[in-house]
Design a protein around this motif. Structure first.
Motif, PDB file in Angstrom:
ATOM      1  N   SER A 117      40.777  93.777  -9.808  1.00 44.92           N
ATOM      2  CA  SER A 117      39.890  92.712 -10.245  1.00 44.92           C
ATOM      3  C   SER A 117      40.358  91.392  -9.639  1.00 44.92           C
ATOM      4  O   SER A 117      41.523  91.244  -9.268  1.00 44.92           O
TER       5      SER A 117
ATOM      6  N   ASP B 170      35.266  92.689 -11.871  1.00 45.91           N
ATOM      7  CA  ASP B 170      35.987  93.943 -12.087  1.00 45.91           C
ATOM      8  C   ASP B 170      36.243  94.672 -10.772  1.00 45.91           C
ATOM      9  O   ASP B 170      35.522  94.500  -9.784  1.00 45.91           O
TER      10      ASP B 170
ATOM     11  N   TYR C 216      35.996  97.971  -8.459  1.00 46.86           N
ATOM     12  CA  TYR C 216      34.831  98.854  -8.372  1.00 46.86           C
ATOM     13  C   TYR C 216      35.007  99.843  -7.224  1.00 46.86           C
ATOM     14  O   TYR C 216      35.825  99.655  -6.325  1.00 46.86           O
TER      15      TYR C 216
END
Length: 294
Positions: A262, A274, A276
């Motif tokens: 993040s 965040d 991903y």
């Protein structure tokens, strides 16, 4: 000794009208501002490549950039977020000499290593100059150190570099009205350090593995407000990779994009994006129509 000398120039000129209206449900409303913008950019450069040995080439060059940004405010209004009318006319010039020095060593006919030091220069754009705050922006400049390698072989192609840049007056987008509008400001000093790598591997069974990796450490440099904290909005690392089957104009295979950490998206470091991973699939069939003779 063989020697290559390059001299060149690249002048550009641009003119545009920037008319701003109220947005009424995606329809044009009342005219709020009229700006006539003119830009000049004159770039000239010299570069010399001296082949000192069959394997080593020394490179020296210099670039001069002169840029002019002119805005004529044809309709004096109250800018959004302000309380009084303001003439947004602007006429400013930016110029700098940018030297560079480097070398390339040819390990073999298919692979080389390189290193260089160069100065950079970036004047603000009109989108940055016509921001909310009336403060005149300075041009961004800096010095970059880089070392890397590139090459190709029967099965693998690669390009990798490690760099460190020290910037002055970096052009950054900051929120002048929290949560709503961004404007461009000059940071004092910043540092960009990173690694960039690209690779293509040709595997058995007509498979091809391609990937790019970026590792970023971009920070303020002893800033009065933010200290040495990271610049927001930039992933610390980003990997894109794909494995494709290729055959006579057809390719197909899975793709993957991963940001494993993040990272903050605001200067105060209160809001994070965040980590991903995106998994996808791509396919393409290229068809060439036969010629009349066929």
């Amino acid at each position: 000794m063989d020697n290559d000398f390059i001299i060149g120039a690249s002048p550009t000129y641009g003119k545009a009208d920037d008319n701003r209206y109220d947005n009424l449900n995606a329809n044009r409303g009342t005219l709020r501002n009229r700006l006539a913008t003119t830009a000049y950019n004159y770039e000239s450069y010299l570069e010399n490549r001296l082949h000192i040995t069959p394997n080593f080439t020394a490179i020296a060059g210099i670039q001069h950039v002169y840029s002019k940004r002119k805005i004529d405010d044809k309709l004096i209004t109250v800018p959004f977020g302000q309380s009084t009318p303001r003439d947004e006319s602007f006429n400013r010039s930016y110029s700098q000499f940018n030297p560079k020095l480097g070398g390339i060593y040819q390990l073999n006919p298919m692979a080389q290593v390189f290193a260089n030091i160069s100065r950079s220069f970036e004047p603000p754009s009109f989108g940055e100059l016509t921001s909310v705050t009336p403060e005149p922006l300075k041009a961004q400049d800096g010095v970059t150190y880089e070392i890397g390698s590139r090459g190709n072989s029967e099965n693998i192609d690669w390009d990798i570099s490690v760099y460190h840049a020290r910037l002055n007056n970096e052009l950054l987008a900051a929120s002048s009205i929290p949560g709503f509008l961004n404007t461009t400001v000059n940071a004092n000093r910043t540092q960009h350090t990173g690694l960039e790598m690209g690779m293509t591997a040709r595997l058995p069974a007509q498979l091809e593995w391609r990937h790019s990796l970026a590792i970023n450490d971009f920070r303020f440099d002893n800033d009065a407000t933010y200290g040495n904290s990271r610049l927001p909005g930039i992933p610390h690392s980003l990997l894109r990779t794909e494995l494709l089957y290729r055959n006579d104009g057809f390719y197909a295979g899975p793709t993957l994009e991963v940001s494993p950490e993040s990272f903050y998206v605001d200067f105060a470091q209160t809001l994070k994006n965040d980590s991903y991973a995106l998994l996808g699939f791509k396919a393409c069939l290229l068809y060439t129509s036969p010629s009349p003779r066929d």
